[in-house]
Design a protein around this motif. Structure first.
Motif, PDB file in Angstrom:
ATOM      1  N   TYR A   5       0.906  -1.183   0.006  1.00 15.68           N
ATOM      2  CA  TYR A   5      -0.036   0.054  -0.040  1.00 15.68           C
ATOM      3  C   TYR A   5       0.943   1.164  -0.043  1.00 15.68           C
ATOM      4  O   TYR A   5       1.961   1.407   0.717  1.00 15.68           O
ATOM      5  N   ASN A   7       1.015   3.888   1.395  1.00 16.12           N
ATOM      6  CA  ASN A   7       1.311   4.768   2.877  1.00 16.12           C
ATOM      7  C   ASN A   7       2.424   3.592   3.442  1.00 16.12           C
ATOM      8  O   ASN A   7       2.833   4.244   4.523  1.00 16.12           O
ATOM      9  N   GLU A   8       2.726   2.715   3.056  1.00 16.94           N
ATOM     10  CA  GLU A   8       3.366   1.510   4.079  1.00 16.94           C
ATOM     11  C   GLU A   8       4.996   1.730   3.548  1.00 16.94           C
ATOM     12  O   GLU A   8       5.657   0.925   4.233  1.00 16.94           O
ATOM     13  N   ASN A 179      -1.769  -7.702  11.306  1.00 20.53           N
ATOM     14  CA  ASN A 179      -0.589  -7.980  10.932  1.00 20.53           C
ATOM     15  C   ASN A 179      -0.455  -9.427  11.274  1.00 20.53           C
ATOM     16  O   ASN A 179      -0.303  -9.877  12.310  1.00 20.53           O
ATOM     17  N   GLN A 325       6.518  -5.115  10.202  1.00 19.57           N
ATOM     18  CA  GLN A 325       6.400  -3.771   9.301  1.00 19.57           C
ATOM     19  C   GLN A 325       6.740  -4.216   7.802  1.00 19.57           C
ATOM     20  O   GLN A 325       6.246  -3.341   7.075  1.00 19.57           O
ATOM     21  N   SER A 328       3.853  -6.132   3.939  1.00 16.42           N
ATOM     22  CA  SER A 328       2.729  -5.289   3.427  1.00 16.42           C
ATOM     23  C   SER A 328       1.627  -5.981   4.075  1.00 16.42           C
ATOM     24  O   SER A 328       1.201  -7.066   3.856  1.00 16.42           O
ATOM     25  N   LYS A 329       0.429  -5.112   4.400  1.00 15.35           N
ATOM     26  CA  LYS A 329      -0.916  -5.578   4.735  1.00 15.35           C
ATOM     27  C   LYS A 329      -1.652  -6.081   3.601  1.00 15.35           C
ATOM     28  O   LYS A 329      -2.584  -6.842   3.933  1.00 15.35           O
TER      29      LYS A 329
ATOM     30  N   GLN C 150      -0.274   1.010  12.630  1.00 11.56           N
ATOM     31  CA  GLN C 150       0.042  -0.304  12.790  1.00 11.56           C
ATOM     32  C   GLN C 150      -1.347  -1.216  12.703  1.00 11.56           C
ATOM     33  O   GLN C 150      -1.493  -2.265  12.145  1.00 11.56           O
ATOM     34  N   GLY C 155      -4.108  -0.040   5.565  1.00  9.73           N
ATOM     35  CA  GLY C 155      -2.978   1.017   5.530  1.00  9.73           C
ATOM     36  C   GLY C 155      -3.390   2.381   4.929  1.00  9.73           C
ATOM     37  O   GLY C 155      -2.925   3.055   4.105  1.00  9.73           O
ATOM     38  N   TYR C 158      -1.271   7.374   7.662  1.00  6.70           N
ATOM     39  CA  TYR C 158       0.041   7.568   7.618  1.00  6.70           C
ATOM     40  C   TYR C 158       0.432   8.662   8.650  1.00  6.70           C
ATOM     41  O   TYR C 158      -0.458   9.590   9.071  1.00  6.70           O
TER      42      TYR C 158
END
Lengths: 373, 155, 246
Positions: A5, A7-8, A179, A325, A328-329, C150, C155, C158
């Motif tokens: 994503y 933002n990741e 996660n 982290q 990626s989700k 998290q 996602g 930010y």
């Protein structure tokens, strides 16, 4: 690599959040050693009893630094005790650490009062000692015995609190359902056991160092017990960590591909550090060291394995926090983590965060003597 | 009770009372107005300024464009989709023309590039959506045949 | 063009003819009378990226970060590829379509979950869900711990960077608000306003007409939400996506 994503691309929790559980884990291990002596009558641990108490307090005082400096707004950190959100796992931290701070300080004061009174006359630090004894200079047998008893009961309260503190650190990560790499009920247990392991290893190492610096003879039975406990908890810890991975691999749930890719490629080196160099290797050499007759060889083996264990536990924190982290989700790719040198969350801050507990320990040891009078 | 124990109890109680009192003063005034958050924050967010206006505001002046747009194939496309954020223009039309707003044709290298930003051919687009090959625009200027406000070509 | 928009347009034209300028907006906003749902119809989306641009302009979203973005899913034989170059800000480069089995665009935004994990984990109460169904961040109170980032399975959050335009927002969590400052004043969110194909739509359950319209959509098409297994109960409904979209 793959898709993440947008933002990741930024890894939100960096090396400071790796250091935080590393520091707080050592509290658990050190305090367990202290309790084993005082509450469970493991007499051989007497030489490291006070060291363990001081280590737990020094490391507890240092947990706040990496946490607050990593915040986007450190000046707002007080909000966590002013308006703690009851549904949030993280909100507990402010109160839990304040409470532990009070409890550990009390244990220390009750343990040391008699000796501090005797130190008042002969030193420039007598003002500090007068404050720390709260003006009570009664060193009659009855008073000292009552101190010992109160300290004993407070330690029984403190032990579950310390265990809870570190289990809770694991819960912070284990309860993030988004996660797949964190979301496991084993997480608090793994954090707790590896924390205990790192604490025992550090006490063992510090005991060697302190004895060396002060030119004192190392108590062999104490070292033997410490290393045995290290071996025991290390075996439990590594078993749990292997169990966790086996669990992921066996369940074959959504996300298993990305997790196996993380373990076998993206983070292979630090996994080798966590399980191999910092896990199985110290187990083997500790076990072999037990058979050696030469105390010198034993000392070398124990020192080396303690160091390896500390490295292994640090890698374990790294693999959980950074590793989680990187996935990626979207479960389709990996982000990248680049550590900076300078800056709020850079390497220099990280080294400072790691050095602070040792500095505090040094100061504490100046005030509170490691040896009984 | 011994002096040591009583002193500790006194110090702890003083610390706890101090903490409780200080905490009361540190809670922001509108915290808890609606829930476990600052009530003022909702008003702060709701009062942020708009940059995009609403389509109907455009027709207070641009009637001619409206007459074309309303009956043509682009009537599902709101004005600001192609002209950019023009709230400032509705407030002060003389001073702020907004020709260079993001999304407006002026921010694209050519009018062809502008039209292609929606109409370029792509396998990912729904088939019913009118798409043109890039080659179609190589020699032709879109606006020669199409009025963007009324894109159908009159024969 | 739907009737409401038509009436508004007529109002605008009439206003210009009569010289009377009308402000169509609710004077007072009562949030218990509203409840918002968002519908994304991927069978209509053309991947032009206008929503991404509009969102960035309207909300001062800094470079490389997104409150909303567009993904492109491409099915090849035996594999799925996903891309989103710069969030779809500049649109998408054409792919050579020899082996493509199917492909479509999926706009993403905050799902405004009814059971939001981000709100649950915020340690200080700096993020919350309003009664009209929007999850907001208090930029004056957020400590920047990033736990919500998290915890979000999508996602969608930010950390607003230090080079961002809005000073008070720097180093705090930021996310889509359904353009709360717009919807509470009877305007549409910026992304909905600029979407040329009506692939993005917002519905206020407090408005009888919009409610009926949403019910009709639910009646006529199969609706999916993203990652339902997370138990978040999203309020953004998708039409036309496959289970591979996550």
């Amino acid at each position: 690599m793959g898709y993440i994503y947008p933002n990741e691309f930024e890894v939100g929790w960096g090396i400071l959040i790796v250091i935080y559980p590393f520091i707080s884990g050592i509290i658990a291990g050190a305090f367990l050693i202290a309790s084993l002596y005082r509450l469970f009558n493991v007499v051989s641990l007497k030489p490291v009893f006070r060291l363990s108490l001081l280590v737990s307090l020094a490391f507890l005082l240092s947990t706040n630094f990496p946490l607050t400096t990593h915040l986007g707004h450190p000046e707002r950190a007080f909000e966590i005790i002013v308006t703690p959100h009851t549904s949030s796992a993280m909100a507990v931290f402010g109160y839990e650490s304040l409470y532990l701070l009070v409890i550990l300080t009390l244990i220390l004061l009750y343990e040391y009062r008699k000796q501090l009174v005797s130190l008042i006359e002969n030193g420039a630090r007598s003002v500090i000692y007068k404050v720390l004894t709260l003006g009570d200079y009664d060193v009659s047998e009855k008073a000292v015995e009552s101190d010992r008893k109160i300290g004993y009961y407070i330690m029984w309260i403190a032990l579950p609190s310390v265990i809870f503190l570190h289990g809770y650190v694991g819960f912070i990560f284990g309860s993030v359902k988004a996660n797949p790499w964190w979301n496991t009920a084993l997480m608090p247990l793994i954090f707790l056991i590896s924390g205990i392991v790192s604490g025992i290893a550090l006490i063992l190492l510090l005991y060697f160092i302190v004895s060396k610096v002060r030119n004192e003879v190392v108590d062999n039975s104490c070292v033997e017990s410490l290393s045995s406990f290290l071996l025991l908890f290390l075996t439990i810890g590594i078993s749990l960590e292997l169990l966790e991975i086996a669990h992921f691999m066996y369940l074959q749930e959504e996300g298993v591909e990305i997790i196996s890719e993380l373990i076998t490629q993206k983070l292979f080196a630090s996994f080798a550090l966590q399980l191999g160099v910092g896990g199985l290797l110290p187990i083997v050499i500790l076990f072999c060291g037990k058979f050696s007759r030469s105390t010198d060889i034993k000392k070398a083996v124990y020192t080396l394995s303690s160091l390896l264990v500390l490295i292994g536990v640090f890698s374990m924190r790294w693999n959980v926090i950074i590793g989680g982290q990187l996935i990626s989700k979207s479960l389709r790719g990996f982000a990248d983590y680049h550590i900076q040198i300078f800056g709020q969350e850079g390497l220099i801050t990280a080294i400072t965060a790691l050095a602070i507990p040792f500095f505090i320990l040094w100061v504490l040891a100046k005030i509170f003597p490691l040896k009984e009078a | 009770m011994r002096k040591f124990n009583s002193s500790i109890l006194v110090i702890l109680s003083v610390l706890i009372i101090l903490f409780v009192v200080m905490r009361l003063f540190m809670i922001p005034p509108t915290f808890g107005e609606f829930g476990w958050y600052r009530g003022e924050s909702v008003r702060e967010i709701a009062n942020q300024s708009h940059k995009f206006a609403d389509t109907y505001r455009c027709f207070e002046c641009h009637i001619k464009e409206y007459a074309y747009w309303e009956v043509g194939g682009h009537s599902t496309v709101e004005c600001e989709s192609c002209h950019g954020a023009l709230k400032a223009h509705t407030i002060n039309p003389e001073e702020y023309k907004g020709y260079g707003e993001f999304l407006s044709p002026n921010t694209y290298p050519s009018i062809q590039a502008f039209c292609l930003s929606c109409h370029s051919e792509s396998t990912s687009k729904p088939e019913s959506f009118p798409q043109v090959k890039v080659s179609h625009t190589k020699y032709w200027n879109c606006t020669t045949c199409h009025n963007p406000h009324y894109p159908e070509v009159e024969r | 063009m739907k009737r409401r928009g038509f009436l508004a347009a007529i109002l605008g034209v009439a206003g210009s003819l009569t010289g009377i300028k009308l402000e169509v907006r609710a004077l007072t906003y009562n949030w218990s009378e509203h409840s918002y749902f968002f519908v994304v119809d991927v069978t209509e989306c053309i991947g032009c990226g206008r929503c991404v641009v509009a969102c960035k302009v309207e909300n001062d979203v800094p470079e490389h970060f997104f409150r909303t973005w567009v993904e492109r899913y491409i099915w090849y034989e035996g594999e799925i590829k996903v891309d989103s170059p710069e969030g779809g800000f500049y649109g998408f480069p054409e792919i050579d379509d020899e082996d493509v089995m199917k492909s479509y665009f999926v706009p993403k935004l905050c799902n405004q979950c009814e059971n939001p994990p981000c709100v649950q984990v915020c340690p200080v109460g700096a993020t919350y869900r309003t009664p009209d169904g929007v999850v907001l961040v208090d930029e004056e109170y957020c400590i920047g711990c990033r736990y919500c980032i998290q915890a979000c399975p999508y996602g969608a959050r930010y950390l607003y960077p230090l080079n961002g335009k809005v000073e008070s927002r720097r180093n705090t969590a930021d996310k889509c608000t359904f353009c709360y400052h717009r919807i509470t004043k009877n305007s549409k969110p910026a992304c909905v306003e600029v979407c040329p194909t009506r692939a993005r739509r917002i519905f206020d359950m407090g408005d009888e007409k919009q409610k009926e319209e949403l019910f009709k959509i639910i009646e006529n098409s199969s609706i999916r939400v993203l990652k339902p297994e997370q138990g978040t109960k999203p309020r953004v409904f998708y039409i036309g996506i496959d289970s591979e979209v996550r």
